[in-house]
Design an enzyme around this catalytic site. Structure first.
Site, short mmCIF file in Angstrom:
data_model
loop_
_atom_site.label_atom_id
_atom_site.label_comp_id
_atom_site.label_asym_id
_atom_site.label_seq_id
_atom_site.Cartn_x
_atom_site.Cartn_y
_atom_site.Cartn_z
CB SER A 50 33.22 35.84 28.22
OG SER A 50 32.88 35.16 29.41
CD GLU A 51 36.84 31.54 30.36
OE1 GLU A 51 36.88 32.77 30.17
OE2 GLU A 51 37.05 30.99 31.47
CG ASN A 52 30.66 31.98 27.94
OD1 ASN A 52 31.47 32.89 28.11
ND2 ASN A 52 29.37 32.18 27.95
#
Lengths: 232, 220, 220, 232
Positions: free
Chosen positions: C46-48
């Site tokens: 998840s890119e966060n």
């Protein structure tokens, strides 16, 4: 599941696929945090014409220095190559090509290689022999030179603890170049002191997430000290 | 009398300010840590990835995984931080270090510094020196004023390959403390018993000598 | 019959391989996580800043500090790693993610994708989509084959502002599974009961139709 | 000693020196890990014409969204500005300038700003409107665009634990943009949930070393959840 179990059971398996002519990025600073046993395996295999990217080249008889004995290294990118008589001899005899690279630029080149940044500007080396032949550019009235990223066919890394997914933590200043090296190998091999179960490493404290790591092996280490200084 | 190495370190230490993050190079700069004035706290940055370098370890504390940039075994003080080489040079390159002290072979009146290579003789590499001089606004260079053969190391133009261009603004030699500004060395202080004449004689670069050049003083 | 959203997710999930690190975009891609085949383990990025995204939390596990890139509260699976946004996009930009699945408004036969902006109508931003399509070698795009008004979304040339150029090689629509190669869509599979003719009719870009186009099958 | 004690005792003191027209870099992703109270203090001070650099702009009535109410923001660099009706209205009325920036590029611009890298190349955005007007360059047969670093007059950061030297650890995914923001402020202010004694944080597990931090304040946080999803 098998897919994320990156453990290998022998150093032979750990360095499977390394061939003469390849580029190897190695973690470590001086003799601290160096992948001792992976280096020894490269020596055992006798591959040659290697390009090595590492801050230092070990010392006579230890660390990357042992790859000089059979002239396995044809080119090295490093920031400091003192402490090694055999190295100096090979360099002066033009038996080895040395690309001296400022330490911070070297670290950033590895990080950039792993991070998909092909090149970046830095003030380091502007106006010096390091800047010669490189593009110069002015940003906000300062001069910078363009430096390109480095990627290795192999990256060899020394960690402290890892899980079988390849998540790695480093110990004290043995961290140094290892996290960047780990990101910049097409095949990244990490040797560690201890392999723990997934979930034992606190997620926010993992230094190298497993996505960068292809193979993990548990080893034992000499951890030679280069300059033993104690308080009297 | 020319300053001893210890006196040079002592003089540099007077430039420290409370709350400074400081990077000390190998040699005389390392000795500066022994002369931090009372009431002043500085945090030592070691470019291999340690902020808050402590004293040398006892035999019991000795740890191969805890070294400084000079590859000496050290300790971390309480409140230290340890990080990667990329993070370390992000600090340095990004100008977050308040003061850098390092040695040199030559410095010139344009603030150029040569410290890493003597062609044909010495090619050990620049280590972190090029990053340090390019990243810091505040650099003190420590060196002897002249070579053993009496040749000045404070030049009009560096002859050796440069470490950095136009980046040095202060030099402490065994004879004098000088600033570099607008293409000249400015003589600020002289070592105890060293005459202005001797300094003038041993400075090859352009030297500005103010009317009064105070003498450094050292406690016994 | 056009595929349902669940069937689309199910079909995409068949492209997963054991040991894949996968980034799933918002919408249909997110549903793919529900259909991971038996015997296959994938790690969701998840890119966060989360590698190893787990299930949604129970009420007891709910934690405002643990979210995914869709801003939903999630958990981390054992063996997860959590890191900064810069590190997360180093992974993405550096090509370390094995498969990216994301939605789009339009895709064209050159592999261009438009997914982030409809001028004058919708300007919410690209989030991480531009980095994802530029960083991945292996991207599956999920979308309906045509708009509600019957206009094809598989075009000769995207009309909307691009998210990335020449980066998409596979598309799953509600009607078909297609590859993009050498400037054309290649029809690989069709939805159950959907005719090749309908797909041809609703594909504005160049479409190559092999002699045999297998029908997808789904368990009840 | 006083020199490294970066604690301040009030939010007023924490944001001392902020002025209209300044650039403020803010950590956070959505409403996760945002410096709630530092944002509230900016609102209280009424400074305006701010340029804000942040992945998102909060929601109506919370996070950076509250700075829209009195039109304190004149320009924003962000990757995603949905979830905010007031923002959309100001944007459509040209009351606010929006520079949409890909999320990874935004993170890297902050990191570069803090790391003394004035510019870097990235493939992200090549061939799209984001690449228009930017230099394009080919490395290894791929196209990249040049992106420049960002530095803020202030950086506002939300941490979990810190010591008075400014060493900070983040909790779970509340880390996000905060470490990069912390490096890129001329003045970096960090608010945390707990201030501990120097030495309590394990040196290798500190996410933001204190050298980047100018002021530390302990606060209490609402931690509003944007999308509450639970397992049934």
């Amino acid at each position: 599941m098998a897919g994320f179990d990156k453990r290998v059971s022998s150093y032979k398996e750990a360095m499977e696929g390394i061939e003469s002519g390849m580029t190897v990025i190695a973690g470590g600073f001086g003799l601290c945090g160096i992948p001792e046993n992976l280096i020894a395996e490269i020596k055992r295999r006798g591959v040659h014409d290697l390009t090595v990217v590492s801050n230092n080249c070990g010392v006579d008889g230890f660390g990357l220095g042992i790859l000089l004995e059979d002239r396995q290294i044809s080119k090295i990118l490093a920031s400091y190559v003192g402490e090694n008589a055999l190295f100096e001899k090979q360099m002066l005899n033009d038996e080895i090509e040395v690309v001296l690279t400022p330490q911070g630029t070297l670290a950033e080149k590895m990080r950039a290689g792993g991070a998909g940044i092909p090149a970046f500007y830095t003030a380091t080396g502007y106006g010096t022999p390091i800047g010669e032949g490189k593009e110069v550019r002015v940003f906000n009235d300062r001069h910078y030179i363009l430096e390109e990223a480095i990627i290795g066919d192999f990256a060899i890394v020394k960690g402290w603890k890892a899980d079988r997914y390849g998540n790695v933590m480093y110990r004290h200043t043995a961290q140094n170049f290892n996290p960047m090296a780990a990101t910049a190998g097409k095949i990244t091999v990490v040797e560690v002191e201890e392999i723990v179960e997934p979930g034992e490493l606190e997620p926010s404290q993992i230094h190298t997430p497993g996505i960068y790591v292809d193979r993990i092996i548990q080893g034992t280490f000499e951890k030679r000290i280069e300059k033993r200084t104690v308080r009297s | 009398m020319a300053l001893t190495r210890e006196q040079m370190a002592q003089r540099v230490a007077r430039e420290l300010q409370d709350g400074f993050y400081v990077n000390l190079g190998i040699g005389i700069p390392t000795l500066v840590a022994n002369y931090i004035p009372d009431g002043i706290d500085v945090m030592l940055q070691s470019e291999n990835g340690l902020l808050g370098m402590g004293r040398y370890p006892t035999e019991e504390e000795l740890d191969a995984d805890m070294i400084n940039a000079g590859k000496e075994t050290v300790t971390a003080r309480p409140g230290a931080a340890i990080f990667s080489s990329a993070e370390s040079f992000a600090m340095i390159r990004g100008g977050h270090v308040d003061l850098t002290v390092l040695g040199a072979f030559e410095v010139d009146q344009q603030g150029n510094i040569a410290s890493w290579m003597i062609p044909g003789k010495l090619i050990k590499g620049m280590g972190g020196a090029m990053d340090l001089v390019a990243g810091a606004d505040n650099i003190i260079c420590t060196m002897t004023h002249a070579s053993k053969h009496g040749e000045s190391k404070l030049l009009e133009k560096c002859e050796l390959p440069l470490t950095g261009a136009g980046c040095i603004n202060r030099v402490l030699t065994d004879l004098a403390y000088l600033e570099i500004k607008d293409g000249a060395f400015i003589l600020k202080e002289r070592a105890p018993g060293v005459s202005v004449e001797e300094i003038v004689e041993k400075t090859a670069g352009k030297l500005i000598v103010p009317d009064h050049v105070p003498e450094m003083s050292f406690d016994a």
